[in-house]
Scaffold this motif. Sequence first.
Motif, PDB file in Angstrom:
ATOM      1  N   VAL A   1      -2.368  -2.964   4.417  1.00 29.31           N
ATOM      2  CA  VAL A   1      -2.749  -2.360   3.140  1.00 29.31           C
ATOM      3  C   VAL A   1      -3.563  -1.095   3.372  1.00 29.31           C
ATOM      4  O   VAL A   1      -3.357  -0.083   2.695  1.00 29.31           O
ATOM      5  CB  VAL A   1      -3.516  -3.377   2.262  1.00 29.31           C
ATOM      6  CG1 VAL A   1      -4.153  -2.700   1.069  1.00 29.31           C
ATOM      7  CG2 VAL A   1      -2.562  -4.476   1.808  1.00 29.31           C
ATOM      8  N   SER A   2      -4.456  -1.117   4.334  1.00 28.34           N
ATOM      9  CA  SER A   2      -5.232   0.085   4.663  1.00 28.34           C
ATOM     10  C   SER A   2      -4.302   1.216   5.087  1.00 28.34           C
ATOM     11  O   SER A   2      -4.491   2.370   4.679  1.00 28.34           O
ATOM     12  CB  SER A   2      -6.236  -0.215   5.772  1.00 28.34           C
ATOM     13  OG  SER A   2      -7.206  -1.127   5.326  1.00 28.34           O
ATOM     14  N   ASP A   3      -3.295   0.905   5.880  1.00 28.85           N
ATOM     15  CA  ASP A   3      -2.310   1.910   6.281  1.00 28.85           C
ATOM     16  C   ASP A   3      -1.533   2.423   5.073  1.00 28.85           C
ATOM     17  O   ASP A   3      -1.229   3.619   4.978  1.00 28.85           O
ATOM     18  CB  ASP A   3      -1.346   1.338   7.316  1.00 28.85           C
ATOM     19  CG  ASP A   3      -2.011   1.106   8.671  1.00 28.85           C
ATOM     20  OD1 ASP A   3      -3.104   1.674   8.924  1.00 28.85           O
ATOM     21  OD2 ASP A   3      -1.433   0.349   9.485  1.00 28.85           O
ATOM     22  N   ALA A   4      -1.213   1.532   4.143  1.00 22.70           N
ATOM     23  CA  ALA A   4      -0.491   1.940   2.935  1.00 22.70           C
ATOM     24  C   ALA A   4      -1.336   2.891   2.086  1.00 22.70           C
ATOM     25  O   ALA A   4      -0.830   3.886   1.564  1.00 22.70           O
ATOM     26  CB  ALA A   4      -0.094   0.716   2.111  1.00 22.70           C
ATOM     27  N   ILE A   5      -2.619   2.590   1.969  1.00 26.82           N
ATOM     28  CA  ILE A   5      -3.517   3.447   1.194  1.00 26.82           C
ATOM     29  C   ILE A   5      -3.601   4.824   1.848  1.00 26.82           C
ATOM     30  O   ILE A   5      -3.485   5.849   1.167  1.00 26.82           O
ATOM     31  CB  ILE A   5      -4.907   2.797   1.057  1.00 26.82           C
ATOM     32  CG1 ILE A   5      -4.804   1.570   0.144  1.00 26.82           C
ATOM     33  CG2 ILE A   5      -5.929   3.796   0.519  1.00 26.82           C
ATOM     34  CD1 ILE A   5      -6.048   0.701   0.134  1.00 26.82           C
ATOM     35  N   LYS A   6      -3.762   4.858   3.162  1.00 30.34           N
ATOM     36  CA  LYS A   6      -3.833   6.132   3.888  1.00 30.34           C
ATOM     37  C   LYS A   6      -2.506   6.883   3.829  1.00 30.34           C
ATOM     38  O   LYS A   6      -2.482   8.114   3.826  1.00 30.34           O
ATOM     39  CB  LYS A   6      -4.206   5.886   5.343  1.00 30.34           C
ATOM     40  CG  LYS A   6      -5.611   5.409   5.544  1.00 30.34           C
ATOM     41  CD  LYS A   6      -5.849   5.090   7.019  1.00 30.34           C
ATOM     42  CE  LYS A   6      -7.058   4.209   7.187  1.00 30.34           C
ATOM     43  NZ  LYS A   6      -7.136   3.626   8.527  1.00 30.34           N
ATOM     44  N   GLY A   7      -1.402   6.143   3.805  1.00 27.76           N
ATOM     45  CA  GLY A   7      -0.076   6.756   3.840  1.00 27.76           C
ATOM     46  C   GLY A   7       0.477   7.166   2.491  1.00 27.76           C
ATOM     47  O   GLY A   7       1.530   7.796   2.423  1.00 27.76           O
ATOM     48  N   CYS A   8      -0.210   6.827   1.415  1.00 27.70           N
ATOM     49  CA  CYS A   8       0.288   7.171   0.080  1.00 27.70           C
ATOM     50  C   CYS A   8       0.337   8.693  -0.063  1.00 27.70           C
ATOM     51  O   CYS A   8      -0.698   9.356   0.020  1.00 27.70           O
ATOM     52  CB  CYS A   8      -0.614   6.571  -0.996  1.00 27.70           C
ATOM     53  SG  CYS A   8      -0.078   6.985  -2.676  1.00 27.70           S
ATOM     54  N   PRO A   9       1.515   9.259  -0.290  1.00 31.97           N
ATOM     55  CA  PRO A   9       1.636  10.720  -0.353  1.00 31.97           C
ATOM     56  C   PRO A   9       0.938  11.347  -1.560  1.00 31.97           C
ATOM     57  O   PRO A   9       0.658  12.542  -1.557  1.00 31.97           O
ATOM     58  CB  PRO A   9       3.145  10.959  -0.391  1.00 31.97           C
ATOM     59  CG  PRO A   9       3.735   9.692  -0.873  1.00 31.97           C
ATOM     60  CD  PRO A   9       2.810   8.594  -0.432  1.00 31.97           C
TER      61      PRO A   9
END
Length: 63
Positions: free
Chosen positions: A47-55
């Motif tokens: 989830v942390s990666d998803a938050i950081k990866g959100c364009p």
Amino acid sequence: MEIGVDRSLCEANAVCVGFAPDIFDLDDDEELVIRSGPVPDDQVERVSDAIKGCPKNALFTTG
């Protein structure tokens, strides 16, 4: 950790779904759906990666 989304920014491009499909999904109307409740410990890194990866920087943590 819980997750929120700024729907005015979210384009539902599903990048987050790719990072954490157990937490994020798109509904039939192509709207982001986030699993309710706290993020399970085994999903925090994804989830942390998803938050950081959100364009569009539409995802954030709440509490």
